[in-house]
Design an enzyme around this catalytic site. Sequence first.
Site, PDB file in Angstrom:
ATOM      1  N   CYS A  99      -3.070   8.520   4.352  1.00 29.37           N
ATOM      2  CA  CYS A  99      -3.523   7.421   5.033  1.00 29.37           C
ATOM      3  C   CYS A  99      -3.405   7.169   6.471  1.00 29.37           C
ATOM      4  O   CYS A  99      -3.201   6.505   7.554  1.00 29.37           O
ATOM      5  CB  CYS A  99      -3.802   5.751   4.309  1.00 29.37           C
ATOM      6  SG  CYS A  99      -4.906   6.537   2.398  1.00 29.37           S
ATOM      7  N   HIS A 102      -4.103  -0.320   8.210  1.00 26.65           N
ATOM      8  CA  HIS A 102      -5.504   1.128   7.619  1.00 26.65           C
ATOM      9  C   HIS A 102      -5.504   0.192   6.083  1.00 26.65           C
ATOM     10  O   HIS A 102      -4.994  -1.075   5.927  1.00 26.65           O
ATOM     11  CB  HIS A 102      -3.917   1.934   6.489  1.00 26.65           C
ATOM     12  CG  HIS A 102      -4.627   2.587   5.507  1.00 26.65           C
ATOM     13  ND1 HIS A 102      -6.263   3.644   5.827  1.00 26.65           N
ATOM     14  CD2 HIS A 102      -4.123   3.203   4.596  1.00 26.65           C
ATOM     15  CE1 HIS A 102      -6.151   4.086   4.657  1.00 26.65           C
ATOM     16  NE2 HIS A 102      -5.201   3.938   3.916  1.00 26.65           N
ATOM     17  N   ASN A 120     -12.208   2.906   2.772  1.00 23.69           N
ATOM     18  CA  ASN A 120     -11.473   3.720   3.786  1.00 23.69           C
ATOM     19  C   ASN A 120     -11.382   5.001   4.239  1.00 23.69           C
ATOM     20  O   ASN A 120     -11.996   5.416   2.594  1.00 23.69           O
ATOM     21  CB  ASN A 120     -10.326   3.158   1.820  1.00 23.69           C
ATOM     22  CG  ASN A 120      -8.998   4.680   2.534  1.00 23.69           C
ATOM     23  OD1 ASN A 120      -8.637   5.019   2.850  1.00 23.69           O
ATOM     24  ND2 ASN A 120      -7.862   3.858   0.879  1.00 23.69           N
TER      25      ASN A 120
HETATM   26  O1  UT7 Z   1      -5.321   4.499   1.131  1.00 22.99           O
HETATM   27  C1  UT7 Z   1      -4.526   5.120   0.119  1.00 22.99           C
HETATM   28  C2  UT7 Z   1      -3.659   3.976  -0.988  1.00 22.99           C
HETATM   29  N1  UT7 Z   1      -4.820   3.804  -1.151  1.00 22.99           N
HETATM   30  C3  UT7 Z   1      -4.079   2.481  -2.172  1.00 22.99           C
HETATM   31  O2  UT7 Z   1      -3.366   1.447  -1.449  1.00 22.99           O
HETATM   32  C4  UT7 Z   1      -4.622   1.734  -2.588  1.00 22.99           C
HETATM   33  C5  UT7 Z   1      -4.226   0.734  -3.476  1.00 22.99           C
HETATM   34  N2  UT7 Z   1      -4.159   0.400  -4.636  1.00 22.99           N
HETATM   35  C6  UT7 Z   1      -5.277  -1.012  -4.487  1.00 22.99           C
HETATM   36  O3  UT7 Z   1      -6.438  -1.136  -4.338  1.00 22.99           O
HETATM   37  C7  UT7 Z   1      -6.443  -1.307  -6.220  1.00 22.99           C
HETATM   38  O4  UT7 Z   1      -5.568  -1.188  -7.501  1.00 22.99           O
HETATM   39  C8  UT7 Z   1      -7.794  -0.727  -6.177  1.00 22.99           C
HETATM   40  C9  UT7 Z   1      -8.815  -1.309  -6.317  1.00 22.99           C
HETATM   41  C10 UT7 Z   1      -7.986   0.730  -6.755  1.00 22.99           C
HETATM   42  C11 UT7 Z   1      -7.686  -1.192  -8.618  1.00 22.99           C
HETATM   43  O5  UT7 Z   1      -8.080  -2.175  -8.111  1.00 22.99           O
HETATM   44  P1  UT7 Z   1      -6.939  -3.656  -9.443  1.00 22.99           P
HETATM   45  O6  UT7 Z   1      -7.214  -4.826  -8.592  1.00 22.99           O
HETATM   46  O7  UT7 Z   1      -5.245  -2.631  -9.104  1.00 22.99           O
HETATM   47  O8  UT7 Z   1      -6.866  -3.325 -10.706  1.00 22.99           O
HETATM   48  P2  UT7 Z   1      -6.840  -2.199 -11.903  1.00 22.99           P
HETATM   49  O9  UT7 Z   1      -6.673  -1.085 -11.995  1.00 22.99           O
HETATM   50  O10 UT7 Z   1      -5.855  -2.665 -12.502  1.00 22.99           O
HETATM   51  O11 UT7 Z   1      -8.008  -2.449 -12.948  1.00 22.99           O
HETATM   52  C12 UT7 Z   1      -7.963  -3.866 -13.670  1.00 22.99           C
HETATM   53  C13 UT7 Z   1      -9.831  -3.452 -14.333  1.00 22.99           C
HETATM   54  C14 UT7 Z   1      -9.165  -2.467 -15.417  1.00 22.99           C
HETATM   55  O12 UT7 Z   1      -9.751  -2.937 -16.713  1.00 22.99           O
HETATM   56  P3  UT7 Z   1      -8.995  -3.577 -17.881  1.00 22.99           P
HETATM   57  O13 UT7 Z   1      -8.322  -1.885 -18.422  1.00 22.99           O
HETATM   58  O14 UT7 Z   1      -8.638  -4.230 -17.397  1.00 22.99           O
HETATM   59  O15 UT7 Z   1      -9.968  -4.144 -18.680  1.00 22.99           O
HETATM   60  C15 UT7 Z   1      -9.878  -1.628 -15.228  1.00 22.99           C
HETATM   61  O16 UT7 Z   1      -9.927  -0.593 -16.052  1.00 22.99           O
HETATM   62  O17 UT7 Z   1     -10.478  -2.983 -13.971  1.00 22.99           O
HETATM   63  C16 UT7 Z   1     -11.123  -2.046 -14.172  1.00 22.99           C
HETATM   64  N3  UT7 Z   1     -11.588  -1.558 -12.937  1.00 22.99           N
HETATM   65  C17 UT7 Z   1     -12.506  -1.878 -13.117  1.00 22.99           C
HETATM   66  N4  UT7 Z   1     -13.433  -2.465 -13.259  1.00 22.99           N
HETATM   67  C18 UT7 Z   1     -15.126  -2.428 -12.531  1.00 22.99           C
HETATM   68  C19 UT7 Z   1     -11.314  -0.722 -12.681  1.00 22.99           C
HETATM   69  N5  UT7 Z   1     -11.819   0.054 -11.386  1.00 22.99           N
HETATM   70  C20 UT7 Z   1     -13.060  -0.513 -11.853  1.00 22.99           C
HETATM   71  C21 UT7 Z   1     -14.176  -0.548 -10.835  1.00 22.99           C
HETATM   72  N6  UT7 Z   1     -15.636  -1.728 -11.223  1.00 22.99           N
HETATM   73  N7  UT7 Z   1     -14.922   0.462  -9.634  1.00 22.99           N
END
Ligand code: UT7
Length: 331
Positions: free
Chosen positions: A116, A256, A286
């Site tokens: 990225c 980004h 992204n």
């Molecule tokens: O560009 C390269 C670098 N990458 C980044 O900068 C990405 C950085 N990370 C992020 O943007 C975020 O961490 C994500 C968007 C990938 C995920 O968001 P989050 O708020 O960190 O969610 P999480 O991974 O902590 O997951 C929270 C919950 C989980 O469920 P439980 O365990 O709380 O029941 C996940 O299973 O959300 C669930 N979840 C989803 N639910 C619905 C994860 N993905 C999804 C989804 N739809 N697509």
Amino acid sequence: MNKIRAAITGVGGYVPDYILTNKELETMVDTNDEWITSRTGIKERRILKGEHQGVSVMAIAAVKEMLQKTKVDPKEIDLIIFATITADMTFPATANIVATAVGATNAFSYDLAAACSGFLFGLSTGASFIESGKYKKVIVIGGDKMSAILDYTDRTTCIIFGDGAGCVLLEPTTEELGVMDSILKSDGSGESYLHMKAGGSRIPATHDSVDKHQHYVYQEGSAVFKFAVYNMADVSAQIAERNHLTANDIQWLVPHQANKRIIDATAARVGITEDRVMMNIARYGNTTAGTIPLLLWDYEKQLKKGDNLILAAFGGGFTWGAIYVKWAYNS
Ligand code: UT7
């Protein structure tokens, strides 16, 4: 004699026609529009469809558009740097394919992989060639076809990324314009959080690697999120401070586009209000190395000569950085 700087003198971009909406993703994985919008700020992303369509297709279109707009003869191009992690093939470099397709027959060309942050690393590298005095026209491209390395059964990654490419033309100037300063960082310990396991020399492609879904992006989202928020904000603040730029001196933050919450945190740290933050994450998601040049492409008409821009990124590697650019032209 004044120092030679690298001015951005043109911008090009390309996104594919196919729009993959959050609604369509709801039919593919267990997700919903409300979750994606509130957690990431993404509504839709573009996907390059069709057989044998590599990232070069988008890069060629972006460069051709820029050459047409700037009326630059492709034979005058000295160098093309293509920042990408989704090259058409492992070799030859996709930059070579692009150079030949656009008629840049006098250029040398190579790819650069910094995920990225790739466009920022490419911009800084391209600027150094111009600053050396030896090269007069350098094209830096950032683009990725992320759909080629996404697992569309994994809701944690497939909702974030999209396809697209953008580019800039760099030319020398002795005015106080162009690429003014850069801070670039890498930390290999980030490998475990964000990578694609197979397809390289460590785990070449086998039936087993395909069965195990190892040719797809692997990301530990919340860990990456924490690193991204801290480092992207920090490096943006650092580059502003060391160039004595207060929030009022900065016309545009060009971050980004990984997650709107990371963008908001970076803007808050530098003290920049949302109206001066370039944003197109809702429409493109992204696009990895494509995000920053695609922002410049979308906002080009609003930019004025002398505007101070802070470009900032964080991504796989880990890699991150910020570049201070003084805009060099009015559209
Ligand atoms: O560009 C390269 C670098 N990458 C980044 O900068 C990405 C950085 N990370 C992020 O943007 C975020 O961490 C994500 C968007 C990938 C995920 O968001 P989050 O708020 O960190 O969610 P999480 O991974 O902590 O997951 C929270 C919950 C989980 O469920 P439980 O365990 O709380 O029941 C996940 O299973 O959300 C669930 N979840 C989803 N639910 C619905 C994860 N993905 C999804 C989804 N739809 N697509």
